[in-house]
Scaffold this motif. Structure first.
Motif, PDB file in Angstrom:
ATOM      1  N   MET A   1       0.819  -1.207   0.000  1.00 53.02           N
ATOM      2  CA  MET A   1       0.000   0.000   0.000  1.00 53.02           C
ATOM      3  C   MET A   1       0.854   1.259   0.000  1.00 53.02           C
ATOM      4  SD  MET A   1      -3.227  -0.903  -0.040  1.00 53.02           S
ATOM      5  CE  MET A   1      -4.271   0.312   0.726  1.00 53.02           C
ATOM      6  N   THR A   2       2.108   1.183   0.490  1.00 57.24           N
ATOM      7  CA  THR A   2       2.932   2.386   0.570  1.00 57.24           C
ATOM      8  C   THR A   2       3.356   2.880  -0.800  1.00 57.24           C
ATOM      9  OG1 THR A   2       4.904   1.002   0.873  1.00 57.24           O
ATOM     10  CG2 THR A   2       3.815   1.827   2.863  1.00 57.24           C
ATOM     11  N   ASP A   3       3.216   2.061  -1.842  1.00 52.91           N
ATOM     12  CA  ASP A   3       3.541   2.504  -3.196  1.00 52.91           C
ATOM     13  C   ASP A   3       2.402   3.281  -3.840  1.00 52.91           C
ATOM     14  OD1 ASP A   3       6.040   1.331  -3.086  1.00 52.91           O
ATOM     15  OD2 ASP A   3       5.332  -0.575  -3.909  1.00 52.91           O
ATOM     16  N   LEU A   4       1.269   3.350  -3.175  1.00 53.64           N
ATOM     17  CA  LEU A   4       0.149   4.086  -3.724  1.00 53.64           C
ATOM     18  C   LEU A   4       0.453   5.581  -3.751  1.00 53.64           C
ATOM     19  CD1 LEU A   4      -2.851   2.335  -1.922  1.00 53.64           C
ATOM     20  CD2 LEU A   4      -2.075   1.988  -4.278  1.00 53.64           C
ATOM     21  N   PRO A   5      -0.119   6.326  -4.714  1.00 55.62           N
ATOM     22  CA  PRO A   5       0.090   7.772  -4.749  1.00 55.62           C
ATOM     23  C   PRO A   5      -0.375   8.431  -3.454  1.00 55.62           C
ATOM     24  CG  PRO A   5      -0.973   7.000  -6.761  1.00 55.62           C
ATOM     25  CD  PRO A   5      -0.959   5.842  -5.816  1.00 55.62           C
ATOM     26  N   LEU A   6       0.369   9.441  -3.041  1.00 52.19           N
ATOM     27  CA  LEU A   6       0.073  10.163  -1.799  1.00 52.19           C
ATOM     28  C   LEU A   6      -0.816  11.357  -2.120  1.00 52.19           C
ATOM     29  CD1 LEU A   6       0.763  10.211   1.269  1.00 52.19           C
ATOM     30  CD2 LEU A   6       2.597  11.834   0.684  1.00 52.19           C
ATOM     31  N   LEU A   7      -1.939  11.457  -1.435  1.00 50.60           N
ATOM     32  CA  LEU A   7      -2.900  12.522  -1.672  1.00 50.60           C
ATOM     33  C   LEU A   7      -2.568  13.758  -0.847  1.00 50.60           C
ATOM     34  CD1 LEU A   7      -6.045  10.242  -1.403  1.00 50.60           C
ATOM     35  CD2 LEU A   7      -5.146  11.227  -3.525  1.00 50.60           C
TER      36      LEU A   7
END
Length: 274
Positions: A1-7
């Motif tokens: 999940m840490t590779d998901l784009p940061l909002l």
């Protein structure tokens, strides 16, 4: 999940007080909204900016502002109005320099009327006249932005043609001009005016895209609803975003700031962003 784009989020100082931990804990991208107020820019804006600085002590994320836009059109055919537009946008760049912000959102000059009428003249005269007016308004602003390390991102407002802002940004041949997409505006143009869907806007912008306003809507109006409340196909939007490497700032721009954290949770539950 840490590779998901940061909002990130678009908020005024008052909301930043409430969401300070959310922003600072991961140095999320931030867009300060207070400086859209032209009267503030004519007055004691530094006091407001000093409050922003205080609230962001220790912050090392990407900071931007939404520039002034009410009543402004960078392609105005009136030279006196272009001079006013120039002054207001220069004030916005001055705020960026004071804050250390590296991005300022500005509004597209293209309207629904433009889409249907720019070709209604020979030899692209209307296209060229509009570009000339934009250059007259913004040349000095672009130079100042270059000197300050600020990129202005042109946000779609009524734009039906996904390409036309990219053409405008390219026409300045400057790193200080790039493209923004507002998902709700694109969805409105799609639902009401026959424009392509939101993911097409993303793909057509490609690596021109350095900023995106994330808001949900119904295709009828500029709702700025919580993500998941409207009818935008979010998997298709994030799939399109994943195809390019410009790493645009993903900014939640919601009418009710209390919906920011639930919107983050919703996109995280879909495995799209965090």
């Amino acid at each position: 999940m840490t590779d998901l784009p940061l909002l990130g989020a678009a908020i005024p100082n008052d909301a930043l007080e409430t969401l300070q931990g959310f922003i600072l804990e991961e140095n999320r991208d931030l867009e300060i909204q207070d400086f859209i107020d032209c009267d503030l820019l004519n007055g004691d804006w530094k006091t407001v900016a000093d409050r922003t600085r205080s609230l962001l002590a220790g912050y090392s994320g990407r900071l931007g502002i939404h520039g002034p836009f009410w009543g402004l059109n960078i392609a105005s055919p009136d030279s006196e109005m272009r001079a006013l537009n120039r002054r207001k946008h220069l004030q916005g760049i001055e705020v960026c320099e004071y804050l250390g912000a590296t991005q300022m959102v500005i509004h597209s000059p293209y309207t629904t009327w433009s889409f249907n009428n720019l070709d209604n003249a020979p030899d692209r005269k209307e296209y060229d006249r509009l570009l000339e007016n934009c250059h007259d308004t913004m040349a000095a602003v672009v130079k100042r932005a270059e000197d300050c390390g600020v990129t202005m991102v042109i946000e779609n407002i009524e734009d039906i043609d996904p390409d036309i802002r990219c053409i405008l940004a390219d026409n300045f041949n400057s790193p200080a001009m790039a493209v923004s997409i507002d998902t709700g505006h694109a969805h409105y143009a799609h639902g009401t005016n026959g424009a392509p869907p939101v993911d097409y806007y993303v793909r057509r912008a490609g690596n021109h895209l350095q900023h995106i306003h994330l808001q949900d809507a119904d295709g009828y109006a500029d709702r700025h609803w919580a993500i998941g409340e409207g009818t935008i196909r979010w998997p298709s939007v994030f799939r399109a975003l994943s195809e390019f490497n410009s790493q645009p700032r993903l900014i939640l721009e919601l009418r009710d700031k209390a919906n920011i954290l639930p919107s983050v949770a919703y996109l995280k539950s879909l495995g799209l962003a965090r």
